[in-house]
Design a protein around this motif. Sequence first.
Motif, PDB file in Angstrom:
ATOM      1  N   MET A   1      25.010 -34.845 -85.252  1.00  0.00           N
ATOM      2  CA  MET A   1      24.721 -36.245 -84.156  1.00  0.00           C
ATOM      3  C   MET A   1      26.261 -36.891 -84.620  1.00  0.00           C
ATOM      4  O   MET A   1      26.765 -36.462 -85.373  1.00  0.00           O
ATOM      5  CB  MET A   1      24.426 -37.190 -85.743  1.00  0.00           C
ATOM      6  N   HIS A   2      27.054 -37.248 -83.338  1.00  0.00           N
ATOM      7  CA  HIS A   2      28.386 -38.173 -82.984  1.00  0.00           C
ATOM      8  C   HIS A   2      27.692 -39.724 -83.602  1.00  0.00           C
ATOM      9  O   HIS A   2      27.033 -40.376 -82.862  1.00  0.00           O
ATOM     10  CB  HIS A   2      28.485 -37.888 -81.875  1.00  0.00           C
ATOM     11  N   LYS A   3      29.204 -39.920 -84.140  1.00  0.00           N
ATOM     12  CA  LYS A   3      29.541 -41.389 -84.061  1.00  0.00           C
ATOM     13  C   LYS A   3      30.988 -41.564 -83.631  1.00  0.00           C
ATOM     14  O   LYS A   3      31.633 -40.959 -83.547  1.00  0.00           O
ATOM     15  CB  LYS A   3      28.941 -42.137 -85.710  1.00  0.00           C
ATOM     16  N   THR A   4      31.068 -43.181 -83.043  1.00  0.00           N
ATOM     17  CA  THR A   4      32.459 -43.112 -82.359  1.00  0.00           C
ATOM     18  C   THR A   4      32.889 -44.713 -82.908  1.00  0.00           C
ATOM     19  O   THR A   4      32.192 -45.107 -83.806  1.00  0.00           O
ATOM     20  CB  THR A   4      32.204 -44.087 -81.211  1.00  0.00           C
ATOM     21  N   CYS A   5      34.527 -43.957 -83.600  1.00  0.00           N
ATOM     22  CA  CYS A   5      35.290 -44.851 -84.164  1.00  0.00           C
ATOM     23  C   CYS A   5      35.287 -45.874 -83.880  1.00  0.00           C
ATOM     24  O   CYS A   5      35.742 -46.069 -82.541  1.00  0.00           O
ATOM     25  CB  CYS A   5      36.658 -44.052 -84.650  1.00  0.00           C
ATOM     26  N   THR A   6      36.017 -47.151 -84.404  1.00  0.00           N
ATOM     27  CA  THR A   6      36.030 -48.700 -83.815  1.00  0.00           C
ATOM     28  C   THR A   6      37.320 -48.185 -83.764  1.00  0.00           C
ATOM     29  O   THR A   6      38.315 -49.167 -82.876  1.00  0.00           O
ATOM     30  CB  THR A   6      35.604 -49.391 -84.534  1.00  0.00           C
TER      31      THR A   6
END
Length: 74
Positions: A1-6
């Motif tokens: 699972m990946h998440k995008t940094c703001t």
Amino acid sequence: MHKTCTKCVRSLPLQQFNRAGKQGRSSVCVPCTNDMRRLRAPLPDLVPDIEQVRINNAAALWFGPVRPQPRYAV
């Protein structure tokens, strides 16, 4: 699972994000957090190396000043 940094807009695995308590994971990745901490820290003063200064001055006297453009044969 990946998440995008703001901050850096990189897609990273969830392990690269700090936990934010009940809210889950923070929106800023660990590398961005470390970079922000480094930028806030005061930088140490530069200590000149006296021997290197002498070597550079001797080289400048021996080889002459650096020219921004190449010399042309006349």
